[in-house]
Design a protein around this motif. Sequence first.
Motif, PDB file in Angstrom:
ATOM      1  N   ALA A  82       0.826  -1.213   0.000  1.00  0.00           N
ATOM      2  CA  ALA A  82       0.000   0.000   0.000  1.00  0.00           C
ATOM      3  C   ALA A  82       0.860   1.262   0.000  1.00  0.00           C
ATOM      4  O   ALA A  82       0.394   2.333  -0.395  1.00  0.00           O
ATOM      5  N   LEU A  83       2.117   1.146   0.421  1.00  0.00           N
ATOM      6  CA  LEU A  83       2.978   2.326   0.500  1.00  0.00           C
ATOM      7  C   LEU A  83       3.230   2.990  -0.859  1.00  0.00           C
ATOM      8  O   LEU A  83       3.085   4.212  -0.971  1.00  0.00           O
ATOM      9  N   PRO A  84       3.633   2.236  -1.890  1.00  0.00           N
ATOM     10  CA  PRO A  84       3.936   2.914  -3.156  1.00  0.00           C
ATOM     11  C   PRO A  84       2.780   3.722  -3.755  1.00  0.00           C
ATOM     12  O   PRO A  84       2.980   4.897  -4.097  1.00  0.00           O
ATOM     13  N   PRO A  85       1.566   3.159  -3.874  1.00  0.00           N
ATOM     14  CA  PRO A  85       0.525   3.993  -4.483  1.00  0.00           C
ATOM     15  C   PRO A  85       0.208   5.244  -3.662  1.00  0.00           C
ATOM     16  O   PRO A  85       0.018   6.325  -4.219  1.00  0.00           O
ATOM     17  N   VAL A 123      11.334  -4.882   1.615  1.00  0.00           N
ATOM     18  CA  VAL A 123      10.936  -5.720   2.765  1.00  0.00           C
ATOM     19  C   VAL A 123       9.945  -6.781   2.304  1.00  0.00           C
ATOM     20  O   VAL A 123      10.054  -7.952   2.690  1.00  0.00           O
ATOM     21  N   TYR A 124       8.987  -6.400   1.471  1.00  0.00           N
ATOM     22  CA  TYR A 124       8.020  -7.370   0.947  1.00  0.00           C
ATOM     23  C   TYR A 124       8.735  -8.471   0.169  1.00  0.00           C
ATOM     24  O   TYR A 124       8.477  -9.656   0.370  1.00  0.00           O
ATOM     25  N   TRP A 125       9.647  -8.082  -0.717  1.00  0.00           N
ATOM     26  CA  TRP A 125      10.372  -9.081  -1.514  1.00  0.00           C
ATOM     27  C   TRP A 125      11.235  -9.976  -0.623  1.00  0.00           C
ATOM     28  O   TRP A 125      11.309 -11.182  -0.842  1.00  0.00           O
ATOM     29  N   ALA A 126      11.878  -9.384   0.373  1.00  0.00           N
ATOM     30  CA  ALA A 126      12.775 -10.146   1.248  1.00  0.00           C
ATOM     31  C   ALA A 126      12.016 -11.102   2.163  1.00  0.00           C
ATOM     32  O   ALA A 126      12.565 -12.119   2.600  1.00  0.00           O
ATOM     33  N   ALA A 127      10.754 -10.804   2.448  1.00  0.00           N
ATOM     34  CA  ALA A 127       9.966 -11.663   3.339  1.00  0.00           C
ATOM     35  C   ALA A 127       9.718 -13.035   2.715  1.00  0.00           C
ATOM     36  O   ALA A 127       9.430 -14.000   3.416  1.00  0.00           O
ATOM     37  N   LEU A 166       0.973 -10.583  -6.846  1.00  0.00           N
ATOM     38  CA  LEU A 166       1.488  -9.490  -6.020  1.00  0.00           C
ATOM     39  C   LEU A 166       2.924  -9.132  -6.390  1.00  0.00           C
ATOM     40  O   LEU A 166       3.322  -7.971  -6.279  1.00  0.00           O
ATOM     41  N   LEU A 167       3.681 -10.120  -6.846  1.00  0.00           N
ATOM     42  CA  LEU A 167       5.044  -9.824  -7.302  1.00  0.00           C
ATOM     43  C   LEU A 167       4.998  -8.921  -8.534  1.00  0.00           C
ATOM     44  O   LEU A 167       5.744  -7.940  -8.623  1.00  0.00           O
ATOM     45  N   ALA A 168       4.106  -9.242  -9.471  1.00  0.00           N
ATOM     46  CA  ALA A 168       3.953  -8.400 -10.664  1.00  0.00           C
ATOM     47  C   ALA A 168       3.509  -6.991 -10.265  1.00  0.00           C
ATOM     48  O   ALA A 168       4.020  -5.985 -10.782  1.00  0.00           O
ATOM     49  N   LEU A 169       2.563  -6.910  -9.330  1.00  0.00           N
ATOM     50  CA  LEU A 169       2.104  -5.615  -8.845  1.00  0.00           C
ATOM     51  C   LEU A 169       3.256  -4.846  -8.208  1.00  0.00           C
ATOM     52  O   LEU A 169       3.432  -3.645  -8.457  1.00  0.00           O
ATOM     53  N   GLU A 209       4.770  -1.260  -9.174  1.00  0.00           N
ATOM     54  CA  GLU A 209       4.871  -0.188  -8.186  1.00  0.00           C
ATOM     55  C   GLU A 209       6.298   0.353  -8.113  1.00  0.00           C
ATOM     56  O   GLU A 209       6.498   1.564  -8.015  1.00  0.00           O
ATOM     57  N   ALA A 210       7.276  -0.537  -8.166  1.00  0.00           N
ATOM     58  CA  ALA A 210       8.674  -0.099  -8.124  1.00  0.00           C
ATOM     59  C   ALA A 210       8.981   0.823  -9.301  1.00  0.00           C
ATOM     60  O   ALA A 210       9.641   1.859  -9.146  1.00  0.00           O
ATOM     61  N   LEU A 211       8.499   0.464 -10.473  1.00  0.00           N
ATOM     62  CA  LEU A 211       8.729   1.302 -11.652  1.00  0.00           C
ATOM     63  C   LEU A 211       8.042   2.659 -11.504  1.00  0.00           C
ATOM     64  O   LEU A 211       8.591   3.694 -11.907  1.00  0.00           O
ATOM     65  N   THR A 212       6.866   2.650 -10.916  1.00  0.00           N
ATOM     66  CA  THR A 212       6.144   3.902 -10.693  1.00  0.00           C
ATOM     67  C   THR A 212       6.893   4.794  -9.702  1.00  0.00           C
ATOM     68  O   THR A 212       6.999   6.003  -9.902  1.00  0.00           O
ATOM     69  N   VAL A 213       7.424   4.204  -8.653  1.00  0.00           N
ATOM     70  CA  VAL A 213       8.193   4.962  -7.657  1.00  0.00           C
ATOM     71  C   VAL A 213       9.448   5.547  -8.306  1.00  0.00           C
ATOM     72  O   VAL A 213       9.789   6.715  -8.069  1.00  0.00           O
ATOM     73  N   VAL A 214      10.121   4.768  -9.128  1.00  0.00           N
ATOM     74  CA  VAL A 214      11.303   5.272  -9.834  1.00  0.00           C
ATOM     75  C   VAL A 214      10.903   6.433 -10.750  1.00  0.00           C
ATOM     76  O   VAL A 214      11.596   7.456 -10.827  1.00  0.00           O
ATOM     77  N   GLY A 215       9.778   6.290 -11.429  1.00  0.00           N
ATOM     78  CA  GLY A 215       9.283   7.370 -12.286  1.00  0.00           C
ATOM     79  C   GLY A 215       9.001   8.638 -11.494  1.00  0.00           C
ATOM     80  O   GLY A 215       9.327   9.751 -11.934  1.00  0.00           O
ATOM     81  N   LEU A 216       8.399   8.487 -10.322  1.00  0.00           N
ATOM     82  CA  LEU A 216       8.153   9.656  -9.481  1.00  0.00           C
ATOM     83  C   LEU A 216       9.478  10.284  -9.059  1.00  0.00           C
ATOM     84  O   LEU A 216       9.612  11.512  -9.070  1.00  0.00           O
ATOM     85  N   GLY A 217      10.452   9.458  -8.700  1.00  0.00           N
ATOM     86  CA  GLY A 217      11.763   9.988  -8.317  1.00  0.00           C
ATOM     87  C   GLY A 217      12.372  10.829  -9.425  1.00  0.00           C
ATOM     88  O   GLY A 217      12.928  11.905  -9.181  1.00  0.00           O
TER      89      GLY A 217
END
Length: 184
Positions: A59-62, A140-144, A151-154, A158-166
């Motif tokens: 829920a953090l990335p969106p 943390v989600y991936w490492a768990a 959810l992995l695809a999601l 999300e990671a790509l979206t966060v990078v785009g925001l950065g």
Amino acid sequence: MPERDVTTAQLLLAEYQTVKDEQKTRIGFRDNLLYVTLTVVAAVIAAAAQAQRSEMLLALPPVCVVLGWTYVVNDEKISAIGTYVRDDLGPRLAELAQAQEVFAWESAHRSDTRRRSRKVIQSSIDLLAFCVVPFAGLVVYWAAGQTTPGLLALSVAEALTVVGLGHQVLSYARPLNSPRPPTP
């Protein structure tokens, strides 16, 4: 009722007041977005830790991207208003008033020798709040190790979206492209 002529100078001053009011409102809204982000991040992390469900961190990335993009857009509008007052409205009013300069503060506060470092620090804080924190949640989600294909695809999206925001945070901040203060 007698008619009153409205002068161009009065219209420009009214416009100045209106855009400065908008700028003030946007500054308050923008600054509160950091507090909202910190509150939401703390709530999501606490809920995920209490439930021991790492997928809740997705829920953090969106949330951070929406709040971060809103922050960036408001920050850009705040800067655009300042530029408009400095480069357009001020000179027109100065010409009408036959003055060298009006609204001197609009330029003076930008000549601070520490402005560049403040912009770099602010960009770092923006990246931390809106990009690093949600990306850390993904790590943390991936490492768990409790990922599912969906959810992995999601999470990758999300990671790509966060990078785009950065990228957008840095593009709009332009801390290294800020004008240098005049040398004495």
